[in-house]
Design an enzyme around this catalytic site. Sequence first.
Site, PDB file in Angstrom:
ATOM      1  N   TYR A 135       1.161  -1.351   0.036  1.00  0.00           N
ATOM      2  CA  TYR A 135      -0.011  -0.113  -0.083  1.00  0.00           C
ATOM      3  C   TYR A 135       0.868   1.195   0.038  1.00  0.00           C
ATOM      4  O   TYR A 135       1.503   1.689   0.937  1.00  0.00           O
ATOM      5  CB  TYR A 135      -0.899   0.069   1.375  1.00  0.00           C
ATOM      6  N   LYS A 162      -1.221  -1.198  -3.971  1.00  0.00           N
ATOM      7  CA  LYS A 162      -2.263  -0.147  -4.118  1.00  0.00           C
ATOM      8  C   LYS A 162      -1.748   1.027  -4.108  1.00  0.00           C
ATOM      9  O   LYS A 162      -0.982   1.330  -3.087  1.00  0.00           O
ATOM     10  CB  LYS A 162      -3.306  -0.401  -2.857  1.00  0.00           C
TER      11      LYS A 162
END
Length: 294
Positions: A135, A162
């Site tokens: 992330y 992400k």
Amino acid sequence: MTKNIRGIIPPVVTIFNADGKVDEAGYRNLVEFLTEKVHGLFVCGTYGAGPAMTLEERKRVTEIAIDQVKGRIPVIVHVGAACPEDTLDLALHAKNAGAVAVASVAPFYYKYKQADIIRFFNELISKVDIPVFLYNNPKTTGLEIEIETLKELKKLGLAGIKDSTFDLSYFYRVKTEVGLDDFVYVSGTEAFIIPTIPLGASAAICGLANAFPEIVVELYEAAINKEYEKAFELQERVNALRQVQHLTDSILGIHIMLKFRGINSGYPKKPLALPGNDVEERIKAALKNLDVKL
């Protein structure tokens, strides 16, 4: 397993009661509302107040979401923390609870070097036998993830990223230098569904989709079906709704929009507090100007 990670995936807002405790009934209701409309859920992320909750709260929220979904759509759990051992603990718990994948920011607070970040994710990948996503959120962690770091982590088994850099050039570099054939790119915003989805992104984790999943899903479907005239119009409408959301803090905006949709959104995680009626009225008026049906 990563083939199921596609489409629109809201970063589910965690609902708290007035005492600051997780509101299980309210959270289940929101999860159910979303599960019927979207392609997956991302829990305990930024919108879900993951880094602000205790380990016990994060584990319980994970369990509630997975139990409520009952396998209908994939649930991805954010497990990032300042302490690497906490991240591993949360990741193993998420796997055992039934998550299809976990995502983690790099450990934050300290200014870790890229080699430190590689060591951290290599250990996480090696100890958790479900897909691990990085992330990338430099705004909250203070850490930049270099493309060479992604290349190395891909070799070590990282499933994807992400990306919340809000930098389209970073997406283009991931696409061309890391490659998307066996590496899943997930956009961290609804603002970039066009162009990222038509150019190979698998999914978008969209805060706005907490409150208005229908229009964000419609945009995604138009994009993958190459209905570009429709998609461009929908992207502009989504961007306009996003601006309304940001008339206050983005998380608080979602709480207010959910309330307008008849969904009990409770309270945000302390010390955040819901804004006054004047902000609610501004948001309501802006939605009315956009002819949004609540």
